[in-house]
Design a protein around this motif. Structure first.
Motif, PDB file in Angstrom:
ATOM      1  N   TYR A  58      45.210  -6.213  45.592  1.00 46.60           N
ATOM      2  CA  TYR A  58      44.341  -6.368  46.757  1.00 46.60           C
ATOM      3  C   TYR A  58      42.883  -6.282  46.321  1.00 46.60           C
ATOM      4  O   TYR A  58      42.517  -5.452  45.490  1.00 46.60           O
ATOM      5  N   THR A  59      42.098  -7.179  46.864  1.00 42.92           N
ATOM      6  CA  THR A  59      40.689  -7.311  46.465  1.00 42.92           C
ATOM      7  C   THR A  59      39.844  -7.662  47.671  1.00 42.92           C
ATOM      8  O   THR A  59      40.266  -8.434  48.529  1.00 42.92           O
ATOM      9  N   GLY A  60      38.646  -7.079  47.731  1.00 48.47           N
ATOM     10  CA  GLY A  60      37.726  -7.411  48.810  1.00 48.47           C
ATOM     11  C   GLY A  60      36.276  -7.411  48.347  1.00 48.47           C
ATOM     12  O   GLY A  60      35.905  -6.637  47.458  1.00 48.47           O
ATOM     13  N   ILE A  61      35.491  -8.278  48.933  1.00 47.12           N
ATOM     14  CA  ILE A  61      34.039  -8.272  48.761  1.00 47.12           C
ATOM     15  C   ILE A  61      33.437  -8.122  50.152  1.00 47.12           C
ATOM     16  O   ILE A  61      33.736  -8.923  51.050  1.00 47.12           O
ATOM     17  N   ALA A  62      32.629  -7.104  50.353  1.00 49.15           N
ATOM     18  CA  ALA A  62      31.940  -6.897  51.627  1.00 49.15           C
ATOM     19  C   ALA A  62      30.468  -7.244  51.451  1.00 49.15           C
ATOM     20  O   ALA A  62      29.842  -6.821  50.468  1.00 49.15           O
ATOM     21  N   VAL A  63      29.931  -8.017  52.396  1.00 52.23           N
ATOM     22  CA  VAL A  63      28.545  -8.472  52.308  1.00 52.23           C
ATOM     23  C   VAL A  63      27.855  -8.208  53.641  1.00 52.23           C
ATOM     24  O   VAL A  63      28.341  -8.624  54.687  1.00 52.23           O
ATOM     25  N   ILE A  97      32.217  -4.453  45.956  1.00 54.94           N
ATOM     26  CA  ILE A  97      33.498  -5.051  45.580  1.00 54.94           C
ATOM     27  C   ILE A  97      34.519  -3.958  45.316  1.00 54.94           C
ATOM     28  O   ILE A  97      34.181  -2.904  44.767  1.00 54.94           O
ATOM     29  N   LEU A  98      35.752  -4.202  45.699  1.00 47.97           N
ATOM     30  CA  LEU A  98      36.852  -3.368  45.218  1.00 47.97           C
ATOM     31  C   LEU A  98      37.995  -4.294  44.832  1.00 47.97           C
ATOM     32  O   LEU A  98      38.193  -5.355  45.421  1.00 47.97           O
ATOM     33  N   SER A  99      38.749  -3.885  43.815  1.00 52.74           N
ATOM     34  CA  SER A  99      39.898  -4.664  43.372  1.00 52.74           C
ATOM     35  C   SER A  99      40.901  -3.733  42.722  1.00 52.74           C
ATOM     36  O   SER A  99      40.527  -2.877  41.916  1.00 52.74           O
ATOM     37  N   SER A 100      42.163  -3.882  43.086  1.00 50.93           N
ATOM     38  CA  SER A 100      43.214  -3.011  42.572  1.00 50.93           C
ATOM     39  C   SER A 100      44.488  -3.811  42.323  1.00 50.93           C
ATOM     40  O   SER A 100      44.779  -4.757  43.064  1.00 50.93           O
ATOM     41  N   PRO A 101      45.275  -3.431  41.312  1.00 50.34           N
ATOM     42  CA  PRO A 101      46.567  -4.102  41.103  1.00 50.34           C
ATOM     43  C   PRO A 101      47.596  -3.750  42.156  1.00 50.34           C
ATOM     44  O   PRO A 101      48.681  -4.346  42.200  1.00 50.34           O
ATOM     45  N   GLY A 102      47.271  -2.783  43.041  1.00 52.58           N
ATOM     46  CA  GLY A 102      48.247  -2.366  44.037  1.00 52.58           C
ATOM     47  C   GLY A 102      49.410  -1.680  43.348  1.00 52.58           C
ATOM     48  O   GLY A 102      49.219  -0.785  42.524  1.00 52.58           O
ATOM     49  N   GLU A 103      50.627  -2.128  43.648  1.00 52.39           N
ATOM     50  CA  GLU A 103      51.807  -1.557  43.007  1.00 52.39           C
ATOM     51  C   GLU A 103      52.408  -2.529  41.997  1.00 52.39           C
ATOM     52  O   GLU A 103      53.594  -2.451  41.676  1.00 52.39           O
ATOM     53  N   ARG A 104      51.563  -3.422  41.490  1.00 55.88           N
ATOM     54  CA  ARG A 104      51.991  -4.374  40.462  1.00 55.88           C
ATOM     55  C   ARG A 104      51.495  -3.906  39.097  1.00 55.88           C
ATOM     56  O   ARG A 104      50.644  -3.029  38.984  1.00 55.88           O
ATOM     57  N   ASP A 105      52.029  -4.503  38.047  1.00 58.58           N
ATOM     58  CA  ASP A 105      51.689  -4.089  36.686  1.00 58.58           C
ATOM     59  C   ASP A 105      50.339  -4.620  36.221  1.00 58.58           C
ATOM     60  O   ASP A 105      49.745  -4.089  35.287  1.00 58.58           O
ATOM     61  N   TYR A 106      49.863  -5.695  36.846  1.00 55.53           N
ATOM     62  CA  TYR A 106      48.600  -6.291  36.433  1.00 55.53           C
ATOM     63  C   TYR A 106      47.942  -6.954  37.629  1.00 55.53           C
ATOM     64  O   TYR A 106      48.588  -7.185  38.655  1.00 55.53           O
ATOM     65  N   ASN A 107      46.664  -7.236  37.492  1.00 61.96           N
ATOM     66  CA  ASN A 107      45.865  -7.751  38.604  1.00 61.96           C
ATOM     67  C   ASN A 107      45.498  -9.210  38.349  1.00 61.96           C
ATOM     68  O   ASN A 107      44.788  -9.519  37.397  1.00 61.96           O
ATOM     69  N   GLU A 108      45.976 -10.108  39.211  1.00 64.89           N
ATOM     70  CA  GLU A 108      45.657 -11.532  39.099  1.00 64.89           C
ATOM     71  C   GLU A 108      44.481 -11.942  39.975  1.00 64.89           C
ATOM     72  O   GLU A 108      44.076 -13.102  39.971  1.00 64.89           O
ATOM     73  N   ASP A 109      43.923 -10.995  40.753  1.00 61.43           N
ATOM     74  CA  ASP A 109      42.733 -11.283  41.555  1.00 61.43           C
ATOM     75  C   ASP A 109      41.492 -11.230  40.659  1.00 61.43           C
ATOM     76  O   ASP A 109      41.463 -10.515  39.658  1.00 61.43           O
TER      77      ASP A 109
END
Length: 241
Positions: free
Chosen positions: A234-239, A6-18
């Motif tokens: 941006y968020t992704g799960i690789a399986v 898994i990876l998850s990042s707020p990108g260029e936003r102040d907080y992460n809603e993913d």
């Protein structure tokens, strides 16, 4: 064998809603990804509530079939609507949802909104979920080309999400497939797929030795292409199966 990352990042936003979560029940796995809508304290809570409620239930009675997959969406919707009512924040607590279920013999998935699931077989893209969005609707009507979805002015206008009362199910469930080996899946929020083309996903998959390597290579492309453009979470799960 299952391997995932898994990876998850707020990108260029102040907080992460993913939000993402993974749960196991016997030989069955549940992978969930949600992209919250409604702003800080609303969207991020909505995505978390839905994912956690599904995984809590899966840990007790999880199965890989259409009936249980429907239960995932219905349960998530029920819990989210109840929380909206409790907090009086119906307009602020909505989310997309993508769910992938897999065991030793079967795979099935479903989605609502524009968080996508990509299915690869033997490192070739076979299928992806279709967004519940205005641009995807225009593609279906023949008024827009598939490649024009990215960057479209109405790309963030969603037609179906969790957290809006429905008279009939608004989620979409794919036909199940039998496990044959060589399957790979990418679950990702729109902030991820917006900045990387499918041909690049496939090219990087062919070179990757693990889900982590695949995600890392794709993230480099996402960050390069989205840098300085007010990148969304941006968020992704690789399986790999």
């Amino acid at each position: 064998m299952f391997s995932f990352d898994i990876l998850s990042s707020p990108g260029e936003r102040d907080y992460n809603e993913d939000y993402t979560a993974i749960e196991r029940h016997g030989d069955a796995y549940c992978f969930v990804l949600a992209d919250g809508l409604g702003g800080h304290g609303g969207g991020d809570e909505a995505s978390r509530i839905v994912c956690e409620s599904i995984c809590d239930d899966f840990s007790i009675r999880g199965a890989v079939n259409e009936t249980y997959l429907s239960r995932c969406f219905e349960l998530g919707q029920q819990v989210l609507l109840a929380q909206q009512a409790r907090q009086g924040r119906g307009m602020e607590m909505k989310t997309t949802l993508a769910v992938l279920l897999a065991d030793s013999s079967r795979i099935q998935w479903g989605h609502i909104g524009d968080s996508r699931i990509y299915y690869f077989q033997n490192k070739k893209l076979r299928q992806r979920t279709l967004d519940h969005s205005v641009p995807q609707m225009l593609v279906a009507a023949g008024r827009l080309k598939e490649k024009q979805i990215r960057g479209h002015a109405d790309r963030n206008r969603l037609l179906r999400v969790m957290g809006v009362e429905w008279d009939e199910p608004q989620y979409e469930i794919a036909q199940p497939i039998a496990r044959m080996g060589g399957e790979a899946f990418l679950l990702c929020s729109d902030g991820f797929w917006e900045w990387i083309q499918e041909k690049n996903m496939q090219h990087m998959l062919k070179k990757a030795g693990s889900p982590k390597e695949w995600l890392q290579e794709m993230e480099l492309a996402v960050k390069k292409n989205g840098c300085g453009k007010h990148m969304d979470n941006y968020t992704g799960i690789a399986v790999f199966l």
